[in-house]
Design an enzyme around this catalytic site. Structure first.
Site, PDB file in Angstrom:
ATOM      1  N   THR A   1       1.039  -1.171   0.094  1.00  0.00           N
ATOM      2  CA  THR A   1      -0.100  -0.031  -0.113  1.00  0.00           C
ATOM      3  C   THR A   1       0.988   1.364   0.003  1.00  0.00           C
ATOM      4  O   THR A   1       1.966   1.325   0.739  1.00  0.00           O
ATOM      5  CB  THR A   1      -0.927   0.095   1.216  1.00  0.00           C
ATOM      6  OG1 THR A   1      -1.827   1.138   1.410  1.00  0.00           O
ATOM      7  CG2 THR A   1      -0.173   0.098   2.625  1.00  0.00           C
TER       8      THR A   1
ATOM      9  N   HIS B   1       2.573 -11.846  14.151  1.00  0.00           N
ATOM     10  CA  HIS B   1       3.605 -12.329  14.992  1.00  0.00           C
ATOM     11  C   HIS B   1       3.221 -13.673  15.567  1.00  0.00           C
ATOM     12  O   HIS B   1       4.276 -14.176  16.010  1.00  0.00           O
ATOM     13  CB  HIS B   1       3.753 -11.247  16.265  1.00  0.00           C
ATOM     14  CG  HIS B   1       5.028 -11.129  17.036  1.00  0.00           C
ATOM     15  ND1 HIS B   1       5.988 -12.186  16.431  1.00  0.00           N
ATOM     16  CD2 HIS B   1       5.500 -10.106  17.647  1.00  0.00           C
ATOM     17  CE1 HIS B   1       6.997 -11.804  17.280  1.00  0.00           C
ATOM     18  NE2 HIS B   1       6.925 -10.564  17.842  1.00  0.00           N
TER      19      HIS B   1
END
Length: 516
Positions: free
Chosen positions: A435, A487
């Protein structure tokens, strides 16, 4: 008799538009003679005669949308001349499509024979809106109940959480609306009907009804049919629909056509409006409640689901864009002349991302229950801001593309996104997303993951900043990079290494050539 069938259109192609028939109903045809051309969003296909004989019936006229296996027409095998009784039958079948141009030039009664031949009521059904799309929201009808409509005239747009689907009139006649604007509909649901008799409903006065119906028909045929999005642009900018060049399918005017015409309108009339603020402000509500569009609801839901599901973390770095900018400046003219597309920064970033994904495969993976799915293909999503909201079309197999191929692919996806012409296949299956908030001036951000992906790279504005280089302070064009990652699957060491690898490849583009 032999049916002329729509052939298979290719992978992921679900429909086609009838081009132009080379023969008329009643004409003699030979086996394997080309009868009609079908146009899809990817290719054009020729359909040939299945046998020798007479083209006795055309069931799908020019401009109609068909699906694989649909019957386009019928060939009467072994016939040597068109039967005398066939002409009225064929005329009745084709007349609705031809009614529009006749009505524009002739008096009101010219449109009457077409609906009369069909008789009864024709239902307007919600079309199939694509895989995994179970419902849509009705847009604004372009006609009112009781209005005369022509066959294939655009009536309404149905908005889903991914695409907008246009619904056209299946026949000529008088419209009755069953599903009002804003209501939720499902594929196969009846949203209206057309009284093919051509009679105006009894609620309207008989004498005035005939005149009004004819007047509406002539007006309909004189003015181009506009979708709600196009109508909004035309109305807000005082454009003349008849003066717009149409580039869309079936000769429709697209939103891009209307936007392109805005610059051609003389700005002079806007000058008097500048003095208006001197008047007291009107007494009006200071808030406005607007229902969220399907796309906006979907964006909101998916982003919140992503936040609630993934263990999201963002790591940052900065990249000196000096060498990439110099390389682009040196070769941009030659590149554009050779490849027909401008050389931008997205191709360099995409190449760097693919190289980093190959080195750190966890960033190109996703979690499915208790399993990890490592992707051995590199389908890069490119976030595009449109008037309706954010969409992420996917650039397939980016690892196999050259810089020119990447630039062409991104340009095509961006145009399709802004025109509202993206297909579901173009919006699904990405493995990683890029993006670029820098196009809007963003200095730094923390992008949200595009679930179920495990990584998204945020590009930002290039800013001249003082940097310490070999013990000296120099001014360099710098960009902050942000990598948001899940994560649960990507460790901090892998995320930092991934971002550093992108930084190295951009600061020294020669590393990519040397595979370093």
């Amino acid at each position: 008799m032999a049916d002329i069938l729509t052939p298979a259109l290719g992978e992921s192609v679900t429909e086609a538009t009838i081009g132009k028939w080379t023969k008329k109903a009643g004409d003699a045809v030979k086996k394997d003679e080309v009868l009609v051309e079908l146009e899809t969003d990817k290719v054009s296909l020729e359909v040939v005669s299945p046998s020798d004989g007479i083209l006795s019936e055309i069931r799908a006229p020019d401009g109609e949308t068909v699906i694989p296996g649909a019957v386009l027409g019928v060939v009467t095998e072994g016939a040597t001349a068109a039967p005398a009784t066939e002409a009225p039958k064929v005329e009745a079948k084709v007349a609705p499509a031809a009614a529009a141009p006749v009505a524009a030039a002739e008096p009101v009664p010219a449109a009457a024979p077409a609906p009369a031949a069909a008789g009864g009521t024709v239902a307007i059904m919600t079309p199939t809106m694509g895989e995994s799309v179970a419902e849509g929201t009705m847009g604004t009808w372009l006609k009112k109940s009781g209005d005369m409509v022509a066959r294939d005239e655009m009536l309404v747009e149905i908005e889903t959480d991914k695409v907008a689907v246009e619904v056209s009139a299946p026949a000529a006649g008088v419209l009755t609306i069953d599903a009002e604007a804003g209501s939720t509909v499902t594929p196969g649901q009846q949203i209206g009907s057309i009284a093919a008799s051509g009679e105006v409903p009894a609620a309207a006065p008989a004498a005035a009804g005939s005149a009004n119906a004819g007047s509406a028909q002539i007006k309909s045929d004189d003015a181009p049919h506009l979708s709600p999005a196009v109508q909004r642009v035309v109305t807000e900018n005082n454009l003349d629909p008849k003066a717009l060049a149409a580039t869309g399918p079936k000769g429709n005017i697209t939103k891009a056509d209307a936007v392109a015409a805005i610059g051609a309108v003389a700005p002079a009339p806007a000058a008097p409006a500048a003095a208006a603020p001197a008047a007291p402000r009107a007494d009006q509500p200071r808030e406005e409640r607007v229902k969220m569009t399907r796309l906006r609801q979907t964006i909101a839901r998916r982003l919140k689901e992503s936040q609630n599901t993934a263990a999201q973390l963002t790591t940052f770095n900065e990249v000196d864009m000096t060498n990439v900018m110099a390389l682009r400046t040196q070769y941009k003219d030659v590149f554009e002349k050779r490849h027909g597309v401008k050389l931008g920064f997205m191709s360099f970033f995409t190449k760097a991302v693919v190289a980093a994904l190959k080195e750190i495969p966890a960033v190109n993976a996703e979690i499915d229950g208790t399993d990890l799915i490592y992707k051995n293909h590199y389908d890069i999503g490119v976030a595009v801001g449109t008037e309706k909201g954010l969409v992420v079309p996917v650039l397939r197999d980016a690892d196999t593309l050259s810089l020119a191929g990447i630039e062409k692919g991104i340009a095509a996806l961006g145009k399709a996104a802004r025109d509202g012409a993206l297909t579901l296949d173009q919006l699904q299956g990405g493995t990683f997303t890029i993006t670029n908030g820098g196009t809007y001036g963003s200095l730094m951000s923390t992008p949200i993951l595009n679930a179920p992906q495990s990584g998204i790279l945020g590009m930002h504005n290039i800013v001249q900043r003082p940097m310490a280089v070999n013990g000296e302070v120099v001014i360099r064009p710098m960009m902050y990079l942000a990598l948001s990652y899940d994560h649960r699957i990507v460790d901090g060491k892998e995320a930092v290494t991934f971002l550093v690898r992108i930084k190295e490849l951009l600061e020294d583009p020669a590393r990519a050539l040397l595979d370093l």
